[in-house]
Design a protein around this motif. Structure first.
Motif, PDB file in Angstrom:
ATOM      1  N   ILE A   1       0.830  -1.209   0.000  1.00  0.00           N
ATOM      2  CA  ILE A   1       0.000   0.000   0.000  1.00  0.00           C
ATOM      3  C   ILE A   1       0.863   1.257   0.000  1.00  0.00           C
ATOM      4  N   LEU A   2       1.869   1.284   0.868  1.00  0.00           N
ATOM      5  CA  LEU A   2       2.706   2.474   0.993  1.00  0.00           C
ATOM      6  C   LEU A   2       3.569   2.706  -0.239  1.00  0.00           C
ATOM      7  N   ARG A   3       4.052   1.636  -0.837  1.00  0.00           N
ATOM      8  CA  ARG A   3       4.876   1.811  -2.051  1.00  0.00           C
ATOM      9  C   ARG A   3       4.027   2.369  -3.192  1.00  0.00           C
ATOM     10  N   ARG A   4       2.786   1.918  -3.302  1.00  0.00           N
ATOM     11  CA  ARG A   4       1.915   2.442  -4.359  1.00  0.00           C
ATOM     12  C   ARG A   4       1.559   3.904  -4.093  1.00  0.00           C
ATOM     13  N   PHE A   5       1.364   4.238  -2.823  1.00  0.00           N
ATOM     14  CA  PHE A   5       1.053   5.633  -2.471  1.00  0.00           C
ATOM     15  C   PHE A   5       2.237   6.541  -2.791  1.00  0.00           C
ATOM     16  N   ILE A   6       3.434   6.089  -2.449  1.00  0.00           N
ATOM     17  CA  ILE A   6       4.630   6.900  -2.726  1.00  0.00           C
ATOM     18  C   ILE A   6       4.868   7.016  -4.231  1.00  0.00           C
ATOM     19  N   GLU A   7       4.586   5.957  -4.989  1.00  0.00           N
ATOM     20  CA  GLU A   7       4.693   6.029  -6.452  1.00  0.00           C
ATOM     21  C   GLU A   7       3.766   7.103  -7.009  1.00  0.00           C
ATOM     22  N   PHE A   8       2.547   7.160  -6.432  1.00  0.00           N
ATOM     23  CA  PHE A   8       1.599   8.194  -6.872  1.00  0.00           C
ATOM     24  C   PHE A   8       2.126   9.578  -6.531  1.00  0.00           C
ATOM     25  N   MET A   9       2.709   9.732  -5.338  1.00  0.00           N
ATOM     26  CA  MET A   9       3.278  11.016  -4.950  1.00  0.00           C
ATOM     27  C   MET A   9       4.392  11.419  -5.915  1.00  0.00           C
ATOM     28  N   GLU A  10       5.179  10.456  -6.352  1.00  0.00           N
ATOM     29  CA  GLU A  10       6.250  10.735  -7.313  1.00  0.00           C
ATOM     30  C   GLU A  10       5.673  11.238  -8.636  1.00  0.00           C
ATOM     31  N   GLN A  11       4.569  10.627  -9.073  1.00  0.00           N
ATOM     32  CA  GLN A  11       3.929  11.049 -10.314  1.00  0.00           C
ATOM     33  C   GLN A  11       3.422  12.488 -10.199  1.00  0.00           C
ATOM     34  N   GLU A  12       2.949  12.839  -9.002  1.00  0.00           N
ATOM     35  CA  GLU A  12       2.454  14.204  -8.763  1.00  0.00           C
ATOM     36  C   GLU A  12       3.581  15.173  -8.395  1.00  0.00           C
ATOM     37  N   GLU A  13       4.770  14.634  -8.202  1.00  0.00           N
ATOM     38  CA  GLU A  13       5.916  15.426  -7.755  1.00  0.00           C
ATOM     39  C   GLU A  13       5.610  16.104  -6.421  1.00  0.00           C
ATOM     40  N   ALA A  14       4.897  15.389  -5.562  1.00  0.00           N
ATOM     41  CA  ALA A  14       4.558  15.888  -4.228  1.00  0.00           C
ATOM     42  C   ALA A  14       5.662  15.501  -3.256  1.00  0.00           C
ATOM     43  N   ALA A  15       6.163  16.464  -2.536  1.00  0.00           N
ATOM     44  CA  ALA A  15       7.276  16.205  -1.624  1.00  0.00           C
ATOM     45  C   ALA A  15       6.799  15.800  -0.231  1.00  0.00           C
ATOM     46  N   HIS A  16       5.552  16.148   0.094  1.00  0.00           N
ATOM     47  CA  HIS A  16       5.063  15.875   1.438  1.00  0.00           C
ATOM     48  C   HIS A  16       3.676  15.233   1.399  1.00  0.00           C
ATOM     49  N   ILE A  17       3.411  14.367   2.352  1.00  0.00           N
ATOM     50  CA  ILE A  17       2.113  13.705   2.468  1.00  0.00           C
ATOM     51  C   ILE A  17       1.066  14.744   2.863  1.00  0.00           C
ATOM     52  N   SER A  18      -0.108  14.649   2.236  1.00  0.00           N
ATOM     53  CA  SER A  18      -1.201  15.562   2.571  1.00  0.00           C
ATOM     54  C   SER A  18      -2.534  14.843   2.384  1.00  0.00           C
ATOM     55  N   THR A  19      -3.576  15.393   2.986  1.00  0.00           N
ATOM     56  CA  THR A  19      -4.917  14.830   2.835  1.00  0.00           C
ATOM     57  C   THR A  19      -5.358  14.888   1.382  1.00  0.00           C
ATOM     58  N   GLY A  20      -5.081  16.007   0.737  1.00  0.00           N
ATOM     59  CA  GLY A  20      -5.451  16.150  -0.670  1.00  0.00           C
ATOM     60  C   GLY A  20      -4.774  15.117  -1.551  1.00  0.00           C
ATOM     61  N   CYS A  21      -3.515  14.850  -1.279  1.00  0.00           N
ATOM     62  CA  CYS A  21      -2.775  13.860  -2.070  1.00  0.00           C
ATOM     63  C   CYS A  21      -3.393  12.472  -1.895  1.00  0.00           C
TER      64      CYS A  21
ATOM     65  N   ARG B   1       5.978  19.265   8.001  1.00  0.00           N
ATOM     66  CA  ARG B   1       5.262  19.617   6.780  1.00  0.00           C
ATOM     67  C   ARG B   1       4.442  18.446   6.237  1.00  0.00           C
ATOM     68  N   HIS B   2       4.722  17.241   6.717  1.00  0.00           N
ATOM     69  CA  HIS B   2       3.900  16.084   6.346  1.00  0.00           C
ATOM     70  C   HIS B   2       2.601  16.138   7.143  1.00  0.00           C
ATOM     71  N   GLU B   3       1.484  16.051   6.454  1.00  0.00           N
ATOM     72  CA  GLU B   3       0.164  16.139   7.086  1.00  0.00           C
ATOM     73  C   GLU B   3      -0.381  14.734   7.341  1.00  0.00           C
ATOM     74  N   VAL B   4      -0.999  14.537   8.501  1.00  0.00           N
ATOM     75  CA  VAL B   4      -1.628  13.250   8.824  1.00  0.00           C
ATOM     76  C   VAL B   4      -3.103  13.342   8.448  1.00  0.00           C
ATOM     77  N   PRO B   5      -3.554  12.598   7.438  1.00  0.00           N
ATOM     78  CA  PRO B   5      -4.972  12.642   7.059  1.00  0.00           C
ATOM     79  C   PRO B   5      -5.854  12.225   8.224  1.00  0.00           C
ATOM     80  N   PRO B   6      -6.973  12.891   8.447  1.00  0.00           N
ATOM     81  CA  PRO B   6      -7.844  12.546   9.586  1.00  0.00           C
ATOM     82  C   PRO B   6      -8.528  11.189   9.382  1.00  0.00           C
ATOM     83  N   GLN B   7      -8.751  10.472  10.481  1.00  0.00           N
ATOM     84  CA  GLN B   7      -9.404   9.168  10.410  1.00  0.00           C
ATOM     85  C   GLN B   7     -10.832   9.302   9.885  1.00  0.00           C
TER      86      GLN B   7
END
Length: 315
Positions: free
Chosen positions: A28-48, A84-90
């Motif tokens: 799950i985490l590797r796929r999420f980080i791959e998506f972040m790479e595609q978006e060129e997002a440097a930090h985790i966010s709720t929107g991402c 700067r990394h955001e924790v998405p709310p539960q």
């Protein structure tokens, strides 16, 4: 992005060192980080996370609740390193995660699954041999799929009919005695496996390539077999489809064991500790759950409780 991947490796290493099994979390985490790479997002966010959910494809609420939990825990780790990394709310994905009611296989369905697995195509004959034995062993022992794929040759005592589970949940070990028929089937598998394989394996269950069986491949082959015997609708493009799962073989073993207690007049309260130990459950409550999950068991348990209450009144 290199920082995220580097921290993921450290995060997984530390949590595994505490006894957690994180194969699904890692995927799950590797796929999420791959998506972040595609978006060129440097930090985790709720929107991402929400954009990843939108792009990922269809899945039910329970699945996305699980994925959110995995990402949130990693995000908390990263937030401690960099705020700067955001924790998405539960609350991002509402709804309580509930355990699915298990599918209880009939004896005939299990027989069809094992026989269909023995007909799987193979380049050297190992694939049908392995999967028919693999599915059969889970059905008669209630092992978790992760435990079965982790078995080494040295873990299976073919002479005394005992299977040693070295990599149980949270790292717990246990011994599983098996019936004479099961032991004979394991012996036959080991002999034929070694004859067909070019080298001596360390893993007990191997693929056509002589490598340790993979849990994902096992689930895929189980889905294919279930499609062939009519337990799942046939799918295009090698998809799994929906229907009974391989893990339901474990549920079936537990439920049928309890049903036999009631039918034989045994006291479930006295027998339960044996099943808890055999299944490798952390708490007895995890085993008692099957009584509520299987209607026939709940009816028998209720009837037994009523009879016990009636005897107390008479006395």
């Amino acid at each position: 992005m290199k920082t995220l991947n580097r921290e993921l490796e450290r995060y997984l290493s530390i949590r595994r060192g505490l006894g957690y099994k994180l194969n699904t979390d890692e995927r799950i985490l590797r796929r999420f980080i791959e998506f972040m790479e595609q978006e060129e997002a440097a930090h985790i966010s709720t929107g991402c996370f929400l954009r990843w959910k939108e792009a990922f494809g269809h899945a039910n609420t329970q699945t996305w609740s699980r994925r959110l939990t995995v990402v949130r825990i990693f995000a908390q780790w990263m937030h401690g390193i960099d705020p700067r990394h955001e924790v998405p709310p539960q609350s991002l994905i509402p709804g309580h995660v509930r355990r699915s009611r298990p599918y209880i296989y009939s004896e005939e369905e299990i027989k069809m699954i094992v026989e269909a697995a023995a007909e799987l195509p193979s380049r050297n004959g190992i694939r049908p041999l392995t999967y028919s034995t693999f599915f059969g062993l889970i059905a008669v022992t209630g092992m978790r799929i992760s435990e079965a794929v982790s078995l080494n040759v040295a873990d299976v005592d073919l002479e005394n009919g005992v299977v040693a589970v070295r990599k149980g949940k949270l790292g717990k070990e246990r011994l599983l005695p098996v019936s004479t028929d099961t032991a004979e089937r394991l012996v036959a598998y080991a002999v034929e496996r070694d004859r067909l394989n070019e080298s001596t394996p360390s893993a007990f269950f191997i693929s056509d390539h002589g490598e340790r069986l993979d849990a994902c491949a096992a689930r895929y082959n189980f889905a294919i077999v279930c499609q062939r015997v009519g337990l799942r609708p046939v799918q295009k493009f090698f998809r799994h489809g929906r229907g009974p799962r391989i893990h339901d073989l474990r549920h079936t073993f537990a439920v049928r064991t309890m049903l036999n207690w009631y039918r034989d007049g045994k006291d479930p309260a006295q027998e339960m500790i044996k099943l808890v130990t055999y299944l490798g459950h952390e708490k007895p409550a995890h085993t008692y759950w099957y009584i509520e999950a299987a209607p026939e068991l709940l009816e028998l348990a209720s009837r037994r409780a009523e009879e016990s209450a009636a005897r107390e009144v008479e006395s």
